[in-house]
Design a protein around this motif. Sequence first.
Motif, short mmCIF file in Angstrom:
data_model
loop_
_atom_site.label_atom_id
_atom_site.label_comp_id
_atom_site.label_asym_id
_atom_site.label_seq_id
_atom_site.Cartn_x
_atom_site.Cartn_y
_atom_site.Cartn_z
N GLN A 249 1.42 -1.21 -0.11
CA GLN A 249 -0.21 -0.14 0.04
C GLN A 249 0.61 1.46 -0.03
O GLN A 249 0.25 2.76 -0.08
CB GLN A 249 -1.36 0.07 1.28
N THR A 250 2.07 1.04 0.61
CA THR A 250 3.07 2.42 0.58
C THR A 250 3.62 2.42 -0.88
O THR A 250 3.99 3.97 -1.63
CB THR A 250 3.69 2.62 1.93
N GLU A 251 4.94 1.28 -0.33
CA GLU A 251 5.95 1.65 -1.40
C GLU A 251 5.56 0.81 -2.89
O GLU A 251 6.35 0.83 -3.54
CB GLU A 251 7.07 0.81 -1.18
N GLY A 252 4.98 -0.32 -2.34
CA GLY A 252 4.56 -0.62 -3.81
C GLY A 252 5.86 -2.06 -4.30
O GLY A 252 6.85 -2.35 -3.34
N TRP A 253 5.69 -3.25 -5.49
CA TRP A 253 7.40 -3.29 -5.55
C TRP A 253 7.49 -3.49 -7.12
O TRP A 253 6.26 -3.15 -8.04
CB TRP A 253 6.13 -4.77 -5.20
N THR A 254 7.99 -4.30 -7.38
CA THR A 254 8.60 -4.49 -9.01
C THR A 254 8.32 -5.77 -9.57
O THR A 254 8.55 -6.76 -8.97
CB THR A 254 10.31 -4.41 -9.44
N PHE A 255 7.21 -5.89 -10.68
CA PHE A 255 7.02 -7.35 -11.06
C PHE A 255 8.62 -8.25 -11.31
O PHE A 255 9.26 -7.16 -12.17
CB PHE A 255 5.89 -7.24 -12.10
N GLY A 256 8.61 -9.40 -10.92
CA GLY A 256 10.46 -10.23 -11.21
C GLY A 256 10.96 -10.32 -10.27
O GLY A 256 12.03 -10.43 -10.32
N VAL A 257 10.86 -9.03 -9.17
CA VAL A 257 12.21 -8.66 -7.92
C VAL A 257 11.66 -10.02 -7.10
O VAL A 257 10.07 -10.60 -6.50
CB VAL A 257 12.24 -8.35 -7.27
N PRO A 258 12.33 -11.57 -6.77
CA PRO A 258 11.30 -12.22 -6.40
C PRO A 258 11.34 -11.83 -5.04
O PRO A 258 12.12 -11.13 -4.54
CB PRO A 258 12.43 -13.68 -6.95
#
Length: 258
Positions: A249-258
């Motif tokens: 909810q705050t930083e999110g994530w990069t798709f593909g980072v395990p």
Amino acid sequence: MVRPGHRCSRPEILHWLAEEMPADTLVGLDLGISLPFMDCGTFFPGWEESPANAKALWQLVDSLCGEDPHLAANSFVDHPIASRYFRRHGGREGAAFHLSDALHRRGRFRCTELAQAERLGCKPYSNFNLVGAAQVGKATLTGMRVLHRLEGRLPVWPVDPLPESGSAIVEIYTAIAAIAAGRPAARAKMRSFEELNTALAAFTSPPVSGSGRLDDHSADALLTSAWLRANAARADLWAPDGLTPALAQTEGWTFGVP
């Protein structure tokens, strides 16, 4: 939207995403969908208007830049308080740029960017850095204006839950696709049709017609599209280690980072 020789504007891209995009499309945006939060417990330490989550951050950027044409974000980085957190051109470095990075002096990083470096060997740039050819900060801020205006129309993973069907947006980092294709992190950029086609073969994608030099932006886009198509069904990439509900909810994530 396909017009030879035409470079699409942000408003045109926004319209295409909202109104014209084919159904069941996985959209990869090469930008940061948020800013560092977990390192300091807030996006902008010491600023009483610092938002509580990513969506409120998108709204803040869009509201402060309402008069900027073409969905630009100049008003945000020039804001008397917001500017304190960014490194800008002309040697202008805000007093709060280094808040949590006394050792590496490269600016603040999100958890997903730290994981990119630790787990994949990437060298990400801080989204608070607006200087240099490899910086992603400007695209991050302008992208937030687009994301805010897509609210309710298109989910943005992991800020929004992944729908059971239909389209969605994910943040991508093109170096991840290159590494998955067998290229070393230090040589992730491809600048010829031959390099691109060798990498595409790793995802059983057909080659692109042409030979000789190719700009790295086109190569990045083509390879990452092929990688997304090949990996969209991998359950592990939708549930990476360390991605908590609060982080989503705050930083999110990069798709593909395990």
